[in-house]
Design an enzyme around this catalytic site. Structure first.
Site, short mmCIF file in Angstrom:
data_model
loop_
_atom_site.label_atom_id
_atom_site.label_comp_id
_atom_site.label_asym_id
_atom_site.label_seq_id
_atom_site.Cartn_x
_atom_site.Cartn_y
_atom_site.Cartn_z
N ASP A 486 0.82 -1.21 0.00
CA ASP A 486 0.00 0.00 0.00
C ASP A 486 0.85 1.26 0.00
O ASP A 486 0.56 2.23 -0.69
CB ASP A 486 -0.95 0.00 1.20
CG ASP A 486 -0.21 -0.10 2.53
OD1 ASP A 486 0.88 -0.72 2.57
OD2 ASP A 486 -0.72 0.42 3.55
N ARG A 490 5.80 4.26 5.97
CA ARG A 490 5.45 4.20 7.38
C ARG A 490 5.49 2.76 7.90
O ARG A 490 5.87 1.84 7.18
CB ARG A 490 4.07 4.82 7.61
CG ARG A 490 2.92 4.06 6.99
CD ARG A 490 1.60 4.78 7.23
NE ARG A 490 0.47 4.09 6.65
CZ ARG A 490 -0.50 4.68 5.97
NH1 ARG A 490 -0.45 5.99 5.75
NH2 ARG A 490 -1.52 3.98 5.51
N ASP A 491 5.06 2.58 9.13
CA ASP A 491 5.09 1.24 9.72
C ASP A 491 3.88 0.43 9.25
O ASP A 491 2.98 0.12 10.01
CB ASP A 491 5.12 1.34 11.26
CG ASP A 491 3.97 2.16 11.81
OD1 ASP A 491 3.19 2.73 11.01
OD2 ASP A 491 3.85 2.23 13.05
N GLU A 492 3.90 0.09 7.96
CA GLU A 492 2.82 -0.70 7.36
C GLU A 492 3.40 -1.48 6.19
O GLU A 492 3.79 -2.62 6.34
CB GLU A 492 1.67 0.22 6.93
CG GLU A 492 0.39 -0.54 6.62
CD GLU A 492 -0.82 0.38 6.63
OE1 GLU A 492 -1.90 -0.10 6.28
OE2 GLU A 492 -0.68 1.57 6.98
N ASP A 499 -6.13 -2.53 -2.55
CA ASP A 499 -5.36 -1.64 -3.41
C ASP A 499 -5.04 -2.31 -4.75
O ASP A 499 -5.24 -1.71 -5.82
CB ASP A 499 -4.06 -1.23 -2.71
CG ASP A 499 -4.30 -0.46 -1.42
OD1 ASP A 499 -5.05 -0.98 -0.57
OD2 ASP A 499 -3.75 0.63 -1.26
N GLU A 765 -2.30 9.07 -0.71
CA GLU A 765 -3.28 8.15 -0.13
C GLU A 765 -4.63 8.82 0.03
O GLU A 765 -5.68 8.24 -0.27
CB GLU A 765 -2.79 7.66 1.23
CG GLU A 765 -3.77 6.76 1.97
CD GLU A 765 -3.24 6.31 3.31
OE1 GLU A 765 -3.74 5.29 3.82
OE2 GLU A 765 -2.32 6.96 3.85
N HIS A 786 0.79 6.23 -2.50
CA HIS A 786 -0.19 5.15 -2.54
C HIS A 786 -0.66 5.04 -3.99
O HIS A 786 -1.15 6.02 -4.54
CB HIS A 786 -1.39 5.50 -1.66
CG HIS A 786 -1.48 4.74 -0.39
ND1 HIS A 786 -0.59 4.91 0.64
CD2 HIS A 786 -2.38 3.82 0.04
CE1 HIS A 786 -0.95 4.12 1.66
NE2 HIS A 786 -2.02 3.44 1.31
#
Length: 973
Positions: A486, A490-492, A499, A765, A786
């Site tokens: 995605d 970041r922490d993802e 998506d 995003e 994104h």
């Protein structure tokens, strides 16, 4: 009023008046065959790989009649040595994409050359193609002698990246050498002081519990007669590092481990193997900490000199431990590895407001910063990363817990090139501290990603649209990294199914993602629950199973069908059909007595601009409308897949499910006149594009209502993740393509082009990731990279430029450009059959179209206002037909307000005229739109009279004067 976007019917002659380009005949040639979806077929995992080839010829209407394949087994990669060649004889078939392997199955480590030749209708044989050399890897657990080795004790997810090494002797008559290698974690392999291969973050990320990729390298040139050393460094990566937005780590295990099998073959036919086992030793390396989210810290003073060369003093090294790991999870990759794909120079070096050094690379990207640093031993160099600046400093809040910081401790005086090994970052800006005298030429950005081959290009007359398209490309590049993630910063950084469900068509145009997404779909099937449920993201990391969720879990049906549509991959379709069936059955079980899916959690139309900041799923379209619509879609795609594969009973069953659910949708959510529950743009886009409305009257009303909602929204975006990829198609199919153009061309927020006007270089995003005042959206879920909302590029390819597949693999093209406000557009795509291209321009009152149809393909050509297409075969063609530009009729007082709004120049003129009245102000045209919406069917004269009376009561403003000025002005001039 005549819409200026569409010329009068009389302006366009029938297609029979087409002028065809004069193309001379040419010789027929075939490209070297490709193997499955591999660009580099070394160490492949298929024993019967499918083959494809493209034909080049200047001959028009060329179609393959027969083909012949030749195979020759060669030495160097096969234990059996060289053998005589063999051919298939002529095979009567027009197929040339992913054709079945016609020879005996390949054995492990077998190396062969493949050639092809073809004939057309004239029977003339092409020359044999250039050869493609392919080599299988290790195909079964029995092919592995190596064991996983580790330096980590159980329950210890910390510690420096370990170095492993083993020395061995090589004879002088070495013929070839292959290294088969993988890791629990990430590895970087070295032989005799030199790096093995150019992969980074290997072995990549898969659903490790089910599948672990290994890589194959030809290392013959790295070996020397006599003593040699094989070494490797291990990092944490996805296996043992932090992963997910909830702060978890070591989700797959807490022991990094290396598996390596070096196989040497000599001229006399003998073999030698060097494998990971208890004879290997290890030592803590210079990378003290490494993490994909947090970054990497390396103390270069701690790297043992010559550790990866023979003769190193290994007295301090410890014996490695052997792990008992199931070799059945080992598999060869389906797609390309992660590599460094580009380097970008810094465009500026400046001082931040706090006095640190800021570097701008001019492009939001994924990778890391490479620095040529100077300083003495012990000098600390720190690099921090962010996508945007806030108040002259890095805006790191959107990274959440991902600190994205790399630090280095220098080991010696002089210049040292610094870059991390086991991390990556999403960034445009970097803050660098520590090295003295840093100059702009000392810094560059290294761009990484899965090394996909570019296959699609777009151009047009609007520079902002071209930049939007480029932003889509960059967001795809950054997020197609091992899996389709995605976001990269970041922490993802997870493989969210929603998506890729919406973006797959765009991805398959821009790059060859056949192998990449085939691999991801294997993980999807592996992670799919026994009840058929598909997790929110793949690979699945959730501590508890995620609930069935429409539009996200529907990736199980949508993505396989997209890949078949774009690559003619019946094999993938057959492999994924059980997964498609299982998911559709799971979703069907979620319906209630009405036949609709109304229970459970749903993301709905995620990030609809109208949704509250703290409730992004609470958009205008009710989630049950989205869920039930997608159940129809998945049932239809499952039916189509089964029918394609000849499983007619399965196809019938899911056709019936689709019809039942379609009827339930109409019964529960649609009024007799065609008004849909929620009355949002996404609801109508779903109903129109997924064909959910049973009567023509309902469809006409829904189309008209969607168009009015777009008008009443001031041509701003009013859709989220689900509706945005569908809205332009729904408008186009409803005969309102001019509104689709207005929506796409809008520059005011929320819109696709608003971020572009504000300097975005990737897709955001949120529509408001950056607020109007330039500050970062304060929500904790804000990314500037994104790709999901960039799914609009698919419409740009298919409708704006006019290049779309009309049959799987583009065997038939649909060429139907929609000029709109543009004066030119083009799209070029390397299809499985060859390069296709559409280019058009408006010039001197004419519409000029040129088309390239690949050999073996056909095309249906739609010129503006045509009612039927013209059909052509392969070749180059051109057309020129009259097309008046700026053909809007002069404004009439009897024109409806609806038509006035649709005519952008006249509407803009009215806004300016009203704003010129003393005391009348509009923040933007949306304020006037709100006043116009209740009057869409009134005449312009009536509307303006009422409006002026309301705006300036008793002040003597004459509506007739405004109408006269509006009529006299020619906004189309």
């Amino acid at each position: 009023m005549t819409n200026p976007i569409t010329p009068p019917a009389s302006a366009t002659p029938r297609a029979s008046q087409t002028q065809l380009a004069d193309v001379s005949l040419g010789a027929v040639r075939t490209t070297a065959p490709t193997v499955e979806h591999h660009d580099e077929p070394l160490g492949i995992g298929e024993e019967r790989p499918r083959l494809s080839w493209r034909v080049t010829t200047g001959a028009r209407n060329w179609v393959q009649e027969r083909y012949q394949l030749a195979i020759r087994r060669v030495g160097g990669g096969t234990a059996r040595g060289a053998e005589h060649g063999d051919t298939t004889g002529w095979i009567d078939s027009a197929e040339q994409v992913l054709v079945d392997w016609p020879f005996a199955p390949l054995a492990a480590r077998e190396r062969v050359e493949i050639r092809v030749r073809v004939t057309g209708e004239d029977g003339v044989e092409s020359p044999w193609s250039p050869a493609t050399t392919l080599e299988t890897g290790l195909l079964a657990p029995r092919d592995w002698d190596a064991r996983f080795i580790t330096a980590d004790g159980p329950g210890e997810p910390d510690g420096p990246a370990p170095l492993f090494r083993r020395e061995f002797t090589v004879r002088k008559d070495l013929l070839s050498a292959r290294l088969y290698i993988t890791a629990q974690g990430l590895y970087e392999a070295r032989i005799n002081g030199r790096r093995v291969g150019d992969h980074v973050l290997a072995p990549g990320w898969t659903s490790y519990r089910h599948r672990l990729h290994y890589q194959t390298y030809d290392v013959t040139e790295l070996l020397l007669p006599g003593a040699n050393a094989l070494g490797a460094m291990l990092g944490n990566g996805w296996y043992r590092g932090y992963l997910g937005y909830w702060g978890a780590r070591a989700l797959y295990g807490d022991q990094r481990a290396l598996l390596a099998q070096l196989e040497l073959r000599y001229a006399d036919g003998t073999e030698q193997r060097v494998v990971t086992d208890a004879d290997w030793s290890w030592l803590p390396g210079p990378v003290l900490t490494d993490d994909l989210y947090r970054g990497e810290h390396a103390d270069l003073r701690k790297e043992p000199a010559g550790w990866d060369r023979a003769g190193h003093d290994a007295a301090r090294w410890q014996a490695a431990d052997v792990l008992d790991t199931d070799p059945r999870i080992l598999t060869a990759p389906d797609g390309p590895p992660i590599r460094r794909t580009e380097t970008l120079p810094a465009v500026s070096l400046s001082e931040s407001s706090s006095g640190t050094t800021l570097v701008d690379f001019g492009q939001n990207l994924v990778g890391w910063v490479r620095i040529t640093a100077s300083g003495g031993p012990g000098t600390e160099v720190t690099v921090r990363h962010a996508e945007v600046l806030q108040n002259g400093e890095l805006a790191t809040r959107p990274l959440r817990t991902a600190t994205s910081t790399d630090t280095y401790t220098l080991a010696e005086t002089g210049e040292t090139v610094l870059e991390p090994r086991f991390t990556f970052h999403g960034f445009r800006y970097a803050e660098i501290s520590g090295p003295p005298g840093l100059a702009i030429h000392d810094v560059e950005a290294v761009v990484i990603g899965s090394d996909l081959r570019r296959t699609g290009w777009f151009s047009c007359s609007d520079p902002l649209l071209e930049r939007l398209h480029e932003n889509v490309v960059w967001s795809m590049r950054g997020n197609f990294l091992a899996v389709p993630t995605d976001c990269p910063q970041r922490d993802e950084r997870l493989g969210w199914t929603g998506d890729i469900q919406v973006f797959a068509p765009t991805a398959a145009f821009l790059y060859d993602v056949g192998g990449f997404l085939a691999s991801w779909l294997r993980d999807l099937s592996a992670d799919q629950g026994k009840d058929g449920n598909v997790p929110w993201f793949v690979p699945d990391l959730m501590p508890t199973p995620s609930p069935p969720t429409a539009a996200w879990s529907d990736a199980a049906t949508v993505v396989p069908w997209v890949l078949h549509e774009r690559y003619v991959d019946r094999g993938l379709l057959a492999r994924q059909l059980p997964s498609m069936v299982a998911w559709t059955d799971c979703a069907a079980r979620e319906t209630d007595e009405t036949g609709c899916w109304r229970a459970g959690f749903q993301f709905g139309d995620w990030l609809d601009p109208a949704a509250p900041a703290d409730a992004p799923s609470a958009g205008r379209t009710p989630p049950e409308v989205v869920a039930t619509a997608y159940l129809v879609r998945s049932a239809e795609l499952t039916s189509l897949a089964a029918e394609t594969l000849g499983e007619l009973e399965t196809a019938r069953r899911y056709t019936e499910l689709a019809e039942r659910t379609r009827a339930a949708f109409a019964r529960e959510y649609v009024t007799a006149s065609g008004r849909i529950l929620g009355d949002g743009q996404t609801a109508y886009a779903l109903a129109l594009h997924f064909d959910l409305l049973p009567t023509p009257e309902q469809r006409r009303h829904a189309a008209r209502r969607l168009a009015d909602l777009v008008r009443s929204g001031g041509f701003r975006i009013a859709t989220g993740f689900v509706g945005t990829p569908l809205i332009l198609d729904a408008l186009t199919e409803a005969g309102e393509a001019h509104l689709a153009h207005r929506l796409l061309a809008q520059r005011q927020a929320p819109s696709w082009l608003d971020p572009v006007t504000r300097g975005a270089t990737t897709i955001w995003e949120r529509w408001d990731s950056l607020l109007p005042d330039g500050s970062v959206n304060p929500d904790g879920m804000t990314s500037f990279n994104h790709y999901a909302l960039g799914a609009v590029a698919d419409w740009m390819h298919r409708s704006l430029a006019g290049l779309a597949p009309a049959a799987p693999g583009y065997r038939s093209l649909r060429v139907r450009p929609l000029p709109g406000y543009l004066t030119r557009a083009s799209a070029r795509h390397l299809t499985p059959y060859g390069e296709a291209e559409v280019a058009w321009r408006l010039d001197d009152g004419a519409f000029h179209l040129s088309v390239v149809v690949p050999p073996g393909c056909t095309a249906e050509i739609w010129l503006p206002d045509d009612r039927v297409p013209e059909h052509v075969g392969s070749g180059r063609y051109s057309w020129s037909v009259p097309y008046p530009v700026g053909a809007g009729a002069q404004l009439q007082r009897t024109t409806s307000v609806r038509s006035l709004i649709d005519d952008e120049p006249s509407w803009t003129r009215l806004v300016k005229l009203l704003q010129s009245i003393e005391g009348v102000t509009f923040a933007d045209d949306r304020a006037l739109v709100k006043l116009a919406v209740p009057n869409l069917d009134r005449s312009v004269a009536d509307f303006v009279s009422r409006l002026v009376a309301d705006l300036r009561p008793g002040r003597g403003v004459d509506a007739a004067e405004i109408l006269a000025e509006l009529e006299e002005a020619d906004p189309h001039a």
